[in-house]
Scaffold this active site. Structure first.
Site, PDB file in Angstrom:
ATOM      1  N   LYS A 190      13.956  -0.926 -18.101  1.00 35.35           N
ATOM      2  CA  LYS A 190      14.455   0.682 -17.419  1.00 35.35           C
ATOM      3  C   LYS A 190      14.968   1.632 -18.506  1.00 35.35           C
ATOM      4  CE  LYS A 190      10.657   0.951 -14.735  1.00 35.35           C
ATOM      5  NZ  LYS A 190      10.582   1.080 -13.220  1.00 35.35           N
ATOM      6  N   ASP A 212       4.225   6.454 -18.254  1.00 36.14           N
ATOM      7  CA  ASP A 212       4.708   6.476 -16.590  1.00 36.14           C
ATOM      8  C   ASP A 212       2.738   7.473 -16.467  1.00 36.14           C
ATOM      9  OD1 ASP A 212       5.820   7.031 -14.058  1.00 36.14           O
ATOM     10  OD2 ASP A 212       7.143   8.126 -14.623  1.00 36.14           O
ATOM     11  N   GLU A 247       6.680  -1.646 -26.938  1.00 36.21           N
ATOM     12  CA  GLU A 247       6.294  -0.380 -25.949  1.00 36.21           C
ATOM     13  C   GLU A 247       6.568   0.084 -25.354  1.00 36.21           C
ATOM     14  OE1 GLU A 247       1.596  -2.000 -24.355  1.00 36.21           O
ATOM     15  OE2 GLU A 247       2.305  -3.857 -26.217  1.00 36.21           O
ATOM     16  N   TYR A 250      -3.188  -1.072 -23.945  1.00 34.73           N
ATOM     17  CA  TYR A 250      -2.089  -1.801 -24.714  1.00 34.73           C
ATOM     18  C   TYR A 250      -2.763  -2.699 -23.511  1.00 34.73           C
ATOM     19  CZ  TYR A 250      -0.731   0.040 -19.509  1.00 34.73           C
ATOM     20  OH  TYR A 250      -0.377  -0.443 -18.858  1.00 34.73           O
ATOM     21  N   CYS A 271      20.568  -0.047  20.575  1.00 34.17           N
ATOM     22  CA  CYS A 271      19.630   0.074  19.465  1.00 34.17           C
ATOM     23  C   CYS A 271      19.007   1.325  19.547  1.00 34.17           C
ATOM     24  CB  CYS A 271      18.637  -1.111  20.041  1.00 34.17           C
ATOM     25  SG  CYS A 271      17.000  -0.378  19.205  1.00 34.17           S
ATOM     26  N   CYS A 307      18.454  -5.396  15.678  1.00 38.46           N
ATOM     27  CA  CYS A 307      18.574  -5.949  17.692  1.00 38.46           C
ATOM     28  C   CYS A 307      17.565  -6.411  18.115  1.00 38.46           C
ATOM     29  CB  CYS A 307      17.620  -4.006  18.117  1.00 38.46           C
ATOM     30  SG  CYS A 307      16.810  -4.389  19.457  1.00 38.46           S
ATOM     31  N   CYS A 366      11.151  -4.662  21.338  1.00 34.04           N
ATOM     32  CA  CYS A 366      11.668  -3.698  21.746  1.00 34.04           C
ATOM     33  C   CYS A 366      10.539  -2.169  21.014  1.00 34.04           C
ATOM     34  CB  CYS A 366      12.693  -3.637  20.061  1.00 34.04           C
ATOM     35  SG  CYS A 366      12.779  -2.019  19.434  1.00 34.04           S
ATOM     36  N   CYS A 385      16.410   3.074  20.809  1.00 36.59           N
ATOM     37  CA  CYS A 385      15.772   2.766  21.506  1.00 36.59           C
ATOM     38  C   CYS A 385      15.429   3.197  22.558  1.00 36.59           C
ATOM     39  CB  CYS A 385      14.558   1.569  21.380  1.00 36.59           C
ATOM     40  SG  CYS A 385      15.287   0.595  22.134  1.00 36.59           S
ATOM     41  N   LYS A 445       7.226   2.701 -22.236  1.00 37.00           N
ATOM     42  CA  LYS A 445       6.193   2.448 -21.188  1.00 37.00           C
ATOM     43  C   LYS A 445       5.835   3.850 -20.091  1.00 37.00           C
ATOM     44  CE  LYS A 445       6.978   0.201 -15.931  1.00 37.00           C
ATOM     45  NZ  LYS A 445       5.972   1.543 -15.602  1.00 37.00           N
TER      46      LYS A 445
HETATM   47  S1  IVH Z   1       1.184  -3.957 -19.757  1.00 39.60           S
HETATM   48  C1  IVH Z   1       0.756  -8.044 -17.338  1.00 39.60           C
HETATM   49  N1  IVH Z   1       1.838  -2.381 -21.525  1.00 39.60           N
HETATM   50  O1  IVH Z   1       3.462  -0.849 -16.418  1.00 39.60           O
HETATM   51  C2  IVH Z   1       1.225  -6.885 -18.145  1.00 39.60           C
HETATM   52  N2  IVH Z   1       2.244  -2.137 -19.228  1.00 39.60           N
HETATM   53  O2  IVH Z   1       4.522  -2.093 -14.818  1.00 39.60           O
HETATM   54  C3  IVH Z   1       0.562  -5.527 -17.529  1.00 39.60           C
HETATM   55  N3  IVH Z   1       2.771   0.289 -18.326  1.00 39.60           N
HETATM   56  O3  IVH Z   1       0.974  -1.132 -14.285  1.00 39.60           O
HETATM   57  C4  IVH Z   1       1.350  -4.270 -18.112  1.00 39.60           C
HETATM   58  N4  IVH Z   1       3.124   1.154 -20.177  1.00 39.60           N
HETATM   59  O4  IVH Z   1       0.517   0.550 -15.167  1.00 39.60           O
HETATM   60  C5  IVH Z   1       1.750  -2.386 -19.687  1.00 39.60           C
HETATM   61  N5  IVH Z   1       2.429  -0.277 -22.685  1.00 39.60           N
HETATM   62  C6  IVH Z   1       2.258  -1.374 -21.434  1.00 39.60           C
HETATM   63  C7  IVH Z   1       2.006   0.237 -20.650  1.00 39.60           C
HETATM   64  C8  IVH Z   1       2.081  -0.754 -19.358  1.00 39.60           C
HETATM   65  C9  IVH Z   1       3.080   2.064 -18.795  1.00 39.60           C
HETATM   66  C10 IVH Z   1       2.955   0.278 -17.071  1.00 39.60           C
HETATM   67  C11 IVH Z   1       0.575  -0.640 -16.129  1.00 39.60           C
HETATM   68  C12 IVH Z   1       1.901  -1.266 -15.211  1.00 39.60           C
HETATM   69  C13 IVH Z   1       2.486  -0.898 -15.292  1.00 39.60           C
HETATM   70  C14 IVH Z   1       3.750  -2.516 -14.722  1.00 39.60           C
END
Ligand code: IVH
Length: 774
Positions: A320, A124, A120, A232, A414, A438, A444, A416, A122
């Site tokens: 990522k 943002d 899926e 999702y 340090c 330090c 400190c 400080c 991800k």
């Molecule tokens: S599943 C236990 N699916 O990514 C699994 N997360 O680092 C829960 N996010 O906090 C998340 N797209 O905000 C899932 N297709 C997707 C997503 C997704 C974006 C975000 C979500 C989550 C973060 C996880």
């Protein structure tokens, strides 16, 4: 007195009030209030009145736009039905391969078994939890700390993609539907151009815009923002509603949610990587930001079996997209002193936009990294930003410039006023650390303030109304030097009066501050442990420790006792080494190797096999990498014999998920009288440190110690361990007189003999399953 003025005048007037409110608010947040609370409140009332009289100005109000985005205390906290977890990250094909392999191994799948995933995009944005009862939306919350979020129901109701009532009738009576609130890029850009033209607040990127818009105090403002939502995932449900992730997405869509149409069912690593590449290609053509691809095991019963490791599921990962890079100029290098004294250099950069975010700072990690890069002031550098990772400097572009300045000279003391000398420690594998630290600890001033910041931070004591800024101001006034002082302040009428008189705090602010502090006089044991800020004791370790010791007196007693018998760093190194279990250490301790090498010609591995019979190959390798030669082995045997830790330290180190490094750190902390005094003073201010949730006691194996051996056929080793631990049992790697059961699969070897020796009950896999109820 305000009359309904011509619109343009009203607009002008509103802008003027907004700007004042904004200025006073900023000054207040910097702890330099310019006006009294009463004056401020009066101005806010006028402001609300102007809007009430001119409803068409709704949404043009600069001040509301501004406050909505600041962290606020205006929403109430609500617990999620089940925690909202985060995801582990993968950055390369190798990481994805390992992820799939881990799953196959955990589930014990053969090569022939098809392993399907859903890939899926991800999104943002920011995640939200929507609770439906009998098909009606009853509550919506932000993720918050994963357990509790902010109640933003009214704001979420304004998002058209979120159904108020679910369609059809095949939904569970109670269900938490989860997904991402996001802002389309086009809509974000036009909002920003309008805002800039009007001189009002603009946002750095679509995600900040979505977050700021969702957290508006006034939902009618959220309603004017172009927010959208993709479903999702789900949390608590009254009954299961799907067999696969794909089924679940289809259900969401049937019930009236938007589901991302690019989510795709794929098979194995190849399928995942091709989905990733496809999304990477079309990423820039999408009207919403995505920062990677989330992979989820499709089969939900497999998801159940896979379960979770701390805060993230084993059955999902976020892959990522690669980092984005830019050129800029290094304008300065500052040193930051961490809570444990580490001196970290930070690059101050000429501001540059990378992937929609303005970057001004980057980490330079340590002195060695600066030397390696040979980065100097005025250099043009390549910097990289990847997801949430702190931006980094990759290299210098114009190192051959004729007028280049001198090399950077890292401080030796340090920064400080105490100027304590910095030390380089040796790390767990005996290599000199690159970190300069330090050793001044709480003497400190930098470490002291970092300690305090950590103490009030969100995952520790999380004191509402006492942010970093106020904390620093109170520290500078000499009011707060240690955690106990925070609680003392709430009862110190004189200081509170001074806040009102000299600092312009209004009655409400003082009341809120006192209430925020008082609310934390009762604290859970894990937060308390974490809040102490002991080196190497993170949040997860604190949770594990709290569960293991259950009460503060038990934990404190163990730490104080552990402080009596602190082992050397050599001992810790030995016990931390790969595949070196307590049994291996015991074997070393029992052997008495001659000082002169009896087998000078033999390779090291063979020397170990001959000198210390009974060790398996991984343990021999672990020792070989630590010892290097025979003399090293003799030293290790000596360490094992003479420097065993006290039983108490062993008890802490033996807690699954803790280990010798963390146990030693606790012992060192509790050995220092100034730390003990700090802890005592704090405890005296608290009403109660709540006992940790007890591990399960109502199962047949609760509190028992189990060892698994042989080639297990009914479950994999990892699965067996996870299941046993979830039922309150302790899983150990070796059989001793403390073992309750040895679960043996075919081909069990020496552990069977150990079990006989200690009179431990041996179970077949089926007998074990019958015992735990299948
Ligand atoms: S599943 C236990 N699916 O990514 C699994 N997360 O680092 C829960 N996010 O906090 C998340 N797209 O905000 C899932 N297709 C997707 C997503 C997704 C974006 C975000 C979500 C989550 C973060 C996880």
């Amino acid at each position: 007195m305000i009359r309904a003025a011509p619109l343009v005048d009203a607009l002008y007037y509103l802008k003027e009030i907004s700007e004042k409110l904004r200025r006073y608010d900023e000054a207040y947040n910097r702890d330099r209030p310019e006006v009294s609370d009463a004056f401020f409140d009066e101005l806010k009332r006028k402001y609300a009145l102007v809007i009430e009289i001119n409803p068409s100005l709704q949404g043009q109000d600069w001040y509301a736009n501004y406050v909505g985005a600041a962290p606020s205390e205006q929403f109430s906290e609500v617990p999620h039905g089940t925690p909202m977890l985060s995801l582990g990250n993968a950055f390369s094909r190798e990481d994805v391969g390992e992820f799939v392999q881990r799953i196959r191994k955990f589930l014990g799948l053969t090569r022939a078994t098809e392993l399907a995933f859903v890939a899926e995009p991800k999104i943002d944005g920011l995640s939200a939890n929507l609770r439906y009862e009998y098909g009606r939306l009853v509550q919506g919350a932000t993720r918050g700390d994963g357990r509790k979020g902010e109640d933003v129901t009214a704001n979420l109701r304004t998002i058209l993609d979120i159904p108020q009532r679910l369609i059809g009738n095949d939904w569970p009576e109670e269900i938490e539907v989860r997904g991402e609130v996001y802002a389309p890029i086009g809509a974000f850009n036009s909002f920003n151009s309008n805002a800039e033209a009007a001189g009002s607040r603009s946002y750095a990127n679509p995600r900040n815009f979505a977050a700021g818009s969702l957290r508006q105090k006034d939902p009618s403002i959220t309603a004017t923002r172009p927010l959208k939502f993709f479903a999702y995932a789900w949390g608590k449900t009254s009954h299961p509603f799907a067999d696969t992730q794909m089924d679940a997405l289809e259900s969401f869509s049937r019930w009236g949610f938007k589901v991302n149409e690019r989510s795709k069912r794929v098979i194995d690593v190849d399928g995942l990587l091709s989905a990733f590449n496809q999304l990477a290609l079309i990423r820039s053509s999408l009207d919403y930001d995505i920062d990677g691809v989330v992979y989820k095991v499709d089969n939900l019963s497999w998801q159940d079996r896979l379960g979770y490791i701390s805060r993230s599921p084993r059955w999902a990962i976020a892959h990522k997209f690669p980092a984005q890079q830019a050129y800029t100029v290094l304008e300065g290098i500052d040193i930051q002193v961490g809570r444990t004294g580490s001196h970290t250099p930070v690059a101050r950069l000429h501001p540059v936009t990378v992937g929609g975010v303005v970057v001004r700072n980057a980490t330079l990690h340590n002195a060695d990294e600066i030397a390696r890069l040979d980065v100097r002031l005025g250099d043009t550098v390549v910097m990289q930003r990847a997801g949430d990772v702190i931006p980094q400097i990759l290299g210098v572009v114009d190192a051959d410039r004729p007028d280049r300045g001198a090399r950077y000279d890292f401080p030796h003391t340090c920064i400080c006023p105490l100027k304590t000398a910095l030390v380089k420690e040796t790390n767990a594998s005996g290599v000199e650390s690159v970190v300069r630290r330090c050793t001044g600890e709480l003497a400190c001033p930098f470490q002291r303030i970092e300690h305090l910041k950590h103490f009030v931070s969100r995952r520790a004591f999380d004191i509402e109304g006492l942010g970093e800024k106020q904390l620093i101001a109170f520290h500078e006034r000499g009011w707060i030097n240690q955690p106990a002082d925070i609680f003392q302040l709430a009862r110190d009428a004189e200081k509170l009066d001074a806040l009102r008189a000299e600092d312009g705090y209004g009655e409400t602010s003082v009341r809120n501050l006192v209430a925020g502090i008082d609310a934390r006089r009762t604290i859970s044991l894990d937060r308390f442990i974490y809040g102490l800020g002991v080196r190497d004791i993170g949040e997860q370790t604190s949770i594990v420790l709290a569960r293991a010791f259950e009460t503060w007196p038990a934990f404190e007693a163990a730490c104080v006792a552990a402080a009596e018998g602190i082992p050397s760093e050599d001992w810790v190194r030995l016990n931390e080494a790969h595949a070196v279990s307590p049994r291996v250490v015991a074997t070393l301790a029992e052997a008495s190797p001659p000082a002169a090498d009896p087998w000078p010609e033999a390779p090291l591995d063979q020397k170990i096999a001959l000198g210390f019979p009974g060790l398996a190959a991984p343990a021999r390798r672990g020792l070989a990498s630590l010892a290097e030669d025979w003399a090293g082995l003799v030293r290790l045997a000596e360490v094992a014999r003479n420097e065993g830790p006290s039983d108490s330290l062993g008890q802490i180190a033996g807690v699954s998920g803790v280990g010798p490094v963390a146990a030693r750190a606790l012992a060192l902390f509790f050995r220092e009288t100034h730390n003990l005094a700090m802890v005592d003073a704090l405890v005296a201010q608290l009403d109660r440190i709540e006992d940790a949730e007890r591990p399960k006691t109502d199962t047949a194996v609760a509190g028992k110690t189990v060892v698994f051996t042989g080639a297990l056929e009914r479950f994999t080793r990892d699965e067996a361990k996870a299941r046993a631990e979830s039922l309150g049992a302790k899983v150990s790697g070796s059989v001793s007189k403390k073992t309750d059961y040895l679960v043996a699969g075919p081909g069990a070897g020496s552990k069977m003999a150990d079990a006989q020796k200690h009179g431990v009950q041996v179970l077949t896999e089926d007998e074990w399953l019958a015992l735990i109820g299948g």
